[in-house]
Design a protein around this motif. Structure first.
Motif, PDB file in Angstrom:
ATOM      1  N   VAL A  72       1.045  -1.221  -0.083  1.00 50.28           N
ATOM      2  CA  VAL A  72       0.007   0.050  -0.068  1.00 50.28           C
ATOM      3  C   VAL A  72       0.696   1.120  -0.074  1.00 50.28           C
ATOM      4  O   VAL A  72       1.877   1.423   0.806  1.00 50.28           O
ATOM      5  N   GLU A  73       0.660   1.988  -0.979  1.00 47.88           N
ATOM      6  CA  GLU A  73       1.265   3.297  -0.990  1.00 47.88           C
ATOM      7  C   GLU A  73       0.383   4.666  -1.340  1.00 47.88           C
ATOM      8  O   GLU A  73      -0.643   4.592  -2.018  1.00 47.88           O
ATOM      9  N   ALA A  74       0.574   5.547  -0.563  1.00 44.92           N
ATOM     10  CA  ALA A  74      -0.203   6.755  -0.660  1.00 44.92           C
ATOM     11  C   ALA A  74      -0.078   7.461  -2.139  1.00 44.92           C
ATOM     12  O   ALA A  74       1.083   7.316  -3.017  1.00 44.92           O
ATOM     13  N   VAL A  75      -1.187   7.787  -2.871  1.00 48.58           N
ATOM     14  CA  VAL A  75      -1.335   8.396  -4.011  1.00 48.58           C
ATOM     15  C   VAL A  75      -0.880   9.827  -4.025  1.00 48.58           C
ATOM     16  O   VAL A  75      -1.533  10.695  -3.272  1.00 48.58           O
ATOM     17  N   ARG A  79      -5.158  13.359  -1.586  1.00 48.04           N
ATOM     18  CA  ARG A  79      -5.197  13.074  -0.169  1.00 48.04           C
ATOM     19  C   ARG A  79      -6.131  11.831   0.190  1.00 48.04           C
ATOM     20  O   ARG A  79      -7.110  12.047  -0.325  1.00 48.04           O
ATOM     21  N   TYR A  82      -5.045   5.632  -1.951  1.00 50.26           N
ATOM     22  CA  TYR A  82      -3.917   4.758  -1.883  1.00 50.26           C
ATOM     23  C   TYR A  82      -4.028   3.819  -3.042  1.00 50.26           C
ATOM     24  O   TYR A  82      -5.051   3.474  -3.292  1.00 50.26           O
ATOM     25  N   SER A  83      -2.796   3.601  -3.622  1.00 50.40           N
ATOM     26  CA  SER A  83      -2.748   2.301  -4.395  1.00 50.40           C
ATOM     27  C   SER A  83      -2.321   1.151  -3.624  1.00 50.40           C
ATOM     28  O   SER A  83      -1.422   1.269  -2.928  1.00 50.40           O
ATOM     29  N   ILE A 118      -6.803   1.576  -7.104  1.00 47.86           N
ATOM     30  CA  ILE A 118      -6.573   2.689  -6.227  1.00 47.86           C
ATOM     31  C   ILE A 118      -7.872   2.684  -5.561  1.00 47.86           C
ATOM     32  O   ILE A 118      -8.941   2.861  -6.075  1.00 47.86           O
ATOM     33  N   TYR A 120     -10.107   4.713  -1.611  1.00 46.96           N
ATOM     34  CA  TYR A 120      -9.648   5.509  -0.675  1.00 46.96           C
ATOM     35  C   TYR A 120      -9.709   4.889   0.643  1.00 46.96           C
ATOM     36  O   TYR A 120     -10.482   4.195   0.907  1.00 46.96           O
ATOM     37  N   GLU A 123      -7.283   9.249   6.071  1.00 43.05           N
ATOM     38  CA  GLU A 123      -6.286   9.711   6.770  1.00 43.05           C
ATOM     39  C   GLU A 123      -6.140   9.568   8.120  1.00 43.05           C
ATOM     40  O   GLU A 123      -7.059   9.510   8.893  1.00 43.05           O
ATOM     41  N   LEU A 148      -0.950   4.029   7.592  1.00 47.23           N
ATOM     42  CA  LEU A 148      -1.488   3.414   6.603  1.00 47.23           C
ATOM     43  C   LEU A 148      -2.667   2.676   6.499  1.00 47.23           C
ATOM     44  O   LEU A 148      -2.680   1.830   7.602  1.00 47.23           O
ATOM     45  N   LEU A 212      -9.769  -1.670   1.765  1.00 50.28           N
ATOM     46  CA  LEU A 212      -8.917  -0.721   2.377  1.00 50.28           C
ATOM     47  C   LEU A 212      -9.603  -0.548   3.750  1.00 50.28           C
ATOM     48  O   LEU A 212     -11.064  -0.004   3.962  1.00 50.28           O
TER      49      LEU A 212
END
Length: 275
Positions: A72-75, A79, A82-83, A118, A120, A123, A148, A212
């Motif tokens: 998992v990585e932030a796009v 905001r 995440y991808s 991708i 949502y 945060e 994350l 997610l």
């Protein structure tokens, strides 16, 4: 801090009888998809590769999901989104025929597939510390979690659609791949990919649900299963038309209730009761 006194609540329509506060993984976003994975290369150990090199025909038997690696990585500049990068590992079992009218030899190999979606994931700005109970020992302190969301992937058993042999000169270039050791150990040795020889390609159909989630404290009633209502954003633009006509196997992901299984009529009625 305001105190919340939770009291059992009777609801007129009978949906639920009380509200409870729980700590659970809230699903912020999810998607369901079905993919036709065309011409996945199957990797074999050195011993099984010699069997493939002598084959004149193959017949697919089954395919099983060994594992799914998720990252998992932030796009950037988006905001809360995440991808989710996923690598699927499949154990493929085939019958290999080395001569006409001969008994087949059954062998297994590895196929892999990469997919990205991708979603949502909201945060958060806190670190979570927790411990696990150990019998007759001090509680084990877990490492603080990253900020994350957690990705979860559910996969139904793959459907084997086709399998074909290919001579080395007829195959498209396929770079050597790095296969994790824990995956190789399942097959009893290294899985080659750079040695010249016949290559087996297989086409699979898979159904997946990707979620997610984050741990939150919620006051909730219980209603029904949360089935995704949208498709995953996939990079594939050439799906199989036959595979598209297969309905999503909802009951494999959400098992029926006890009252649904007590119906006298066979086959059972759809979810919702016997009436």
């Amino acid at each position: 801090m305001t105190e919340h006194n939770l009291q059992p609540a009777e609801v007129a329509n009978g949906c639920f009888k009380e509200a409870v506060c729980i700590d659970a993984g809230r699903i912020y976003d999810s998607c369901g998809d079905k993919d036709c994975l065309e011409d996945l290369r199957v990797y074999f150990t050195e011993c099984n590769q010699r069997v493939i090199d002598q084959a004149i025909n193959v017949r697919s038997r089954s395919a099983e999901v060994i594992s799914v690696f998720l990252d998992v990585e932030a796009v950037p500049f988006n905001r809360g989104f995440y991808s989710v990068d996923m690598t699927f590992f499949f154990e493929v079992t085939v019958d290999v025929y080395s001569a006409p009218n001969s008994c087949p030899c059954t062998i297994s190999g590895l196929a892999m597939f990469d997919k990205k979606v991708i979603l949502y994931g909201s945060e958060g700005s806190v670190k979570i510390f927790s411990s696990d109970y150990c019998d007759d020992e001090n509680d084990y302190q877990n490492r603080p979690t990253r900020n994350l969301p957690k990705a979860v992937c559910q996969v139904a058993d793959p459907i084997v659609l086709s399998a074909r042999l290919c001579e080395p000169c007829d195959c498209r270039p396929d770079p050597c791949c790095c296969i994790p050791n824990n995956i190789c150990s399942r097959f009893g040795g290294d899985l080659g990919g750079c040695t010249p020889g016949k290559i087996l390609y297989i086409t699979l159909g898979i159904f997946t649900i990707v979620q997610l989630e984050r741990n939150v404290q919620m006051l909730i009633p219980v209603y029904d299963f949360c089935v995704p209502s949208k498709e995953c954003v996939s990079s594939s633009d050439n799906p199989c038309e036959l595979f598209r006509r297969i309905q999503f196997p909802t009951d494999q992901f959400f098992p029926p209730r006890a009252e649904d299984l007590n119906c006298d009529d066979k086959p059972p009625y759809p979810r919702g009761g016997c009436c």
